[in-house]
Write an enzyme that holds these catalytic residues in place. Sequence first.
Site, PDB file in Angstrom:
ATOM      1  N   GLY A 273      40.585  -2.871 -36.471  1.00 15.39           N
ATOM      2  CA  GLY A 273      39.229  -2.357 -36.306  1.00 15.39           C
ATOM      3  C   GLY A 273      38.565  -1.943 -37.598  1.00 15.39           C
TER       4      GLY A 273
ATOM      5  N   GLY B 190      39.205  -2.903 -40.470  1.00 13.35           N
ATOM      6  CA  GLY B 190      39.201  -3.994 -41.443  1.00 13.35           C
ATOM      7  C   GLY B 190      40.567  -4.417 -41.905  1.00 13.35           C
TER       8      GLY B 190
ATOM      9  N   GLU C 123      38.206   0.851 -29.443  1.00 14.32           N
ATOM     10  CA  GLU C 123      39.334   0.651 -28.529  1.00 14.32           C
ATOM     11  C   GLU C 123      38.855   0.414 -27.097  1.00 14.32           C
ATOM     12  OE1 GLU C 123      41.480   3.671 -31.574  1.00 14.32           O
ATOM     13  OE2 GLU C 123      40.779   4.388 -29.618  1.00 14.32           O
TER      14      GLU C 123
END
Length: 203
Positions: free
Chosen positions: A98, A100, A170
């Site tokens: 998430g 990177g 998420e």
Amino acid sequence: MDTGSASMAGLASQICSHIASIFSKPTTDPPALDLMVAELTSIASQNGRVFLYGVGREGLMLKALCMRLAHLGLSAHFVFDMTTPPITSKDLLIASAGPGGFSTVDAICSVAKSHRGRVLLLTAQPETGSSVKYADVVAYVAAQTMADDEEDGGGKEKSRTLLPMGSVYEGGLFVLFEMVVYKLGEALGESPEAIRARHTNLE
């Protein structure tokens, strides 16, 4: 409806609306849903295997997807499980980073590439993340992650939010994966009965 139920319904509505909003943000990137369904359909047609990996709560979302892919009849494996087979050139790794990049995600993607496996990366940082360089396909999820949820410039803590840290990303993964399972089941011609028949009975 009593006050407690109304409060719960209100909070649930806010959370669901926030997560839903990430799928309507304008972007020039191809939709993550289309990319994932196309990659998984291709792997299924070649009888390839699907490997999945993520850390923390992202990893939990990917474990849930791994289970549903198995229900759809794919050979699906979560990295580091005891029965995970070797990856080959016929196979696909789906990884999530998430913010990177994570050192473990980078390492797993690198190993997959060294064995000529195909890599699909899910991320909210498609331009700057360290994991992107290993990906054949980058699926952009336009959500807040831990990388965005930091103290302000003055060192003061931000006001309390309903979905802190990486919760939006998420939650977005969970919703995205449910859409993927629905569309993939349709593409593969899998009936609800066939999917249910693959569910474990060792419970």
